[in-house]
Design an enzyme around this catalytic site. Structure first.
Site, PDB file in Angstrom:
ATOM      1  N   LYS A  82      33.901  37.473  31.298  1.00  0.00           N
ATOM      2  CA  LYS A  82      33.204  38.417  32.181  1.00  0.00           C
ATOM      3  C   LYS A  82      34.164  39.500  32.650  1.00  0.00           C
ATOM      4  O   LYS A  82      35.382  39.373  32.513  1.00  0.00           O
ATOM      5  CB  LYS A  82      32.612  37.664  33.382  1.00  0.00           C
ATOM      6  CG  LYS A  82      33.625  36.890  34.198  1.00  0.00           C
ATOM      7  CD  LYS A  82      32.964  36.111  35.308  1.00  0.00           C
ATOM      8  CE  LYS A  82      34.018  35.315  36.089  1.00  0.00           C
ATOM      9  NZ  LYS A  82      33.451  34.653  37.273  1.00  0.00           N
TER      10      LYS A  82
ATOM     11  N   ARG B  10      26.885  29.267  47.377  1.00  0.00           N
ATOM     12  CA  ARG B  10      26.724  30.600  46.828  1.00  0.00           C
ATOM     13  C   ARG B  10      25.454  30.669  45.981  1.00  0.00           C
ATOM     14  O   ARG B  10      24.538  31.403  46.285  1.00  0.00           O
ATOM     15  CB  ARG B  10      27.976  30.974  46.010  1.00  0.00           C
ATOM     16  CG  ARG B  10      28.059  32.430  45.623  1.00  0.00           C
ATOM     17  CD  ARG B  10      29.420  32.770  45.041  1.00  0.00           C
ATOM     18  NE  ARG B  10      29.713  32.037  43.803  1.00  0.00           N
ATOM     19  CZ  ARG B  10      30.829  32.218  43.096  1.00  0.00           C
ATOM     20  NH1 ARG B  10      31.758  33.069  43.516  1.00  0.00           N
ATOM     21  NH2 ARG B  10      31.031  31.530  41.985  1.00  0.00           N
TER      22      ARG B  10
ATOM     23  N   TYR C  24      53.995  59.765  50.495  1.00  0.00           N
ATOM     24  CA  TYR C  24      52.986  59.986  51.533  1.00  0.00           C
ATOM     25  C   TYR C  24      53.288  59.151  52.770  1.00  0.00           C
ATOM     26  O   TYR C  24      53.646  57.978  52.678  1.00  0.00           O
ATOM     27  CB  TYR C  24      51.598  59.603  51.019  1.00  0.00           C
ATOM     28  CG  TYR C  24      51.004  60.589  50.040  1.00  0.00           C
ATOM     29  CD1 TYR C  24      50.742  61.910  50.410  1.00  0.00           C
ATOM     30  CD2 TYR C  24      50.696  60.195  48.744  1.00  0.00           C
ATOM     31  CE1 TYR C  24      50.182  62.804  49.505  1.00  0.00           C
ATOM     32  CE2 TYR C  24      50.132  61.080  47.833  1.00  0.00           C
ATOM     33  CZ  TYR C  24      49.884  62.384  48.223  1.00  0.00           C
ATOM     34  OH  TYR C  24      49.336  63.273  47.333  1.00  0.00           O
TER      35      TYR C  24
ATOM     36  N   MET D 163      48.177  58.195  43.556  1.00  0.00           N
ATOM     37  CA  MET D 163      47.168  58.043  42.512  1.00  0.00           C
ATOM     38  C   MET D 163      47.771  58.041  41.115  1.00  0.00           C
ATOM     39  O   MET D 163      47.351  57.282  40.238  1.00  0.00           O
ATOM     40  CB  MET D 163      46.120  59.162  42.605  1.00  0.00           C
ATOM     41  CG  MET D 163      44.975  59.013  41.610  1.00  0.00           C
ATOM     42  SD  MET D 163      43.801  60.376  41.701  1.00  0.00           S
ATOM     43  CE  MET D 163      43.089  60.102  43.330  1.00  0.00           C
TER      44      MET D 163
END
Length: 381
Positions: free
Chosen positions: A35, A133, A261, A322
């Site tokens: 998956k 679940r 940053y 990024m």
């Protein structure tokens, strides 16, 4: 060219599958989980390496259709089942088995019975043993199973551990008890041929008494550990993915100079700073803390004039951007633009494992593998 790349080692994937096969009884079958695009590795790159599996597990029908289009002929199991009656019909046509975990799915199965020789005549019946679940409750499982068996289906009782990675957690004993009691009850009251599947990767390793008829390995296939405090290397698993880029710039930084940053990192001494052509836009986690590191590969000539590679452990500094990250190159002699940088890969090659970087990001290897983007170039070896 940025040189950001993801290398998939198909031999490592086959090795990890064989490690699963070695740990289970000969009669037990393997449902290999692919998956989320084979946990971010690319299912099209992984199918050939999983030929020894008895079936593949996917989350949804779209994933199953992709696998069929790639030529997979063995079984496929939809572990979330189908989401509509139309999808139930389509899944039968594609020869996909389904997990059944709520009443509407039962009704769809009863209303449209597959052909007698169809693999879809086998259903995976989900029991809620404490994960809370998906699945039917223990007190309703017999009635549901009887409805399906009377309609002509064969059943595999299945459930999912909530804490299999922690073998001493009390919920494990309780879940195993609920599951085995339900299986006994079903075999006595409904059908003696009902099969069973309980173990995911962590369950395979921690609860060999619960391998039953099918196991469902996932993360361990891809060379990441499913266990707390035990490395993939300790489990004799090999990393399938190597995430790498290259040095794109090198600068000398004075003591007291900030980097990146938010000026989160401030040099406490003069350092050599490298910029690597990769960032969270490629799937490297923005939230790594000060423990994150990379391996810089330096080419060096030995006495025979052939080239050898020397590896250097370099800390990640500042905030991940990024498209770029900064690293401390101070301990690398004469670093050069273009040197290969491994973000995660093979600890046997002095590279950080995906699990180590996941720890630095306060998450799991599962998440990092699944979050790599399509921007890096894929290479299969």
């Amino acid at each position: 060219m940025r040189n950001a790349s993801i290398t998939i080692n198909s031999a490592a994937l086959t090795h990890n599958l064989n490690q699963v096969i070695k740990k289970i009884p000969e009669k037990t079958k393997v449902l290999a989980m692919v998956k989320a695009d084979a946990y971010g590795h690319g299912v099209k790159h992984c199918i050939l390496s999983l030929q020894q599996a008895d079936a593949l597990g996917v989350a949804c029908f779209d994933e199953a259709k992709q696998i069929r289009s790639l030529g997979w002929q063995k079984g496929i199991v939809l572990i979330e089942g189908v989401f509509s009656q139309q999808e139930w019909a389509e899944s039968i046509e594609a020869d996909c088995q389904s997990i059944i975990h709520h009443q509407k799915q039962v009704q769809w199965a009863v209303d449209q019975l597959p052909a007698a020789d169809s693999a879809c005549r086998t259903l995976w019946l989900k029991l809620n043993t404490g994960m809370n679940r998906l699945g039917f409750e223990p007190e309703e499982i017999v009635a549901v199973a009887k409805t399906l068996v009377d309609a002509g289906y064969n059943l595999i009782l299945t459930s999912h551990f909530a804490n299999a990675d922690r073998p001493d957690h009390p919920s494990n004993v309780n879940q195993i008890k609920i599951f085995t009691e339900a299986l006994t009850e079903l075999r006595e009251q409904v059908d003696s041929n009902i099969k069973a599947s309980l173990c995911n990767s962590a369950g395979i390793l921690n609860f060999p008494e619960c391998h039953f008829d099918w196991v469902r390995p996932g993360i361990m296939l891809y060379g990441s550990t499913p266990l707390e405090g035990i490395s993939a290397r300790d489990l004799q698993l090999k990393p399938v993915m190597t995430f790498a880029a290259s040095l794109m710039a090198i600068h000398n930084i004075a003591a007291g100079a900030p980097v990146g940053y938010g000026s989160r990192f401030v040099a406490n001494r003069p350092i050599v700073k490298g910029i690597v052509s990769i960032g969270y836009g490629d799937g490297y986690p923005r939230v790594v803390d000060g423990s994150a590191w990379v391996t810089v590969k330096q080419m060096a000539s030995d006495s025979t004039e052939s080239e050898t590679t020397v590896s250097y452990k370099c800390p990640v500094i500042g905030r991940v951007a990024m498209d770029m990250i900064a690293i401390d190159l101070t301990e690398v002699p004469n670093p050069m633009v273009g040197y290969k940088v491994v973000l995660w890969g093979d600890p046997e090659q002095a590279e950080p494992s995906v699990d180590e970087i996941a720890n630095s990001a306060h998450t799991l290897g599962y998440e990092l593998l699944c979050r790599v983007t399509q921007r890096p170039t894929r290479v299969v070896i």
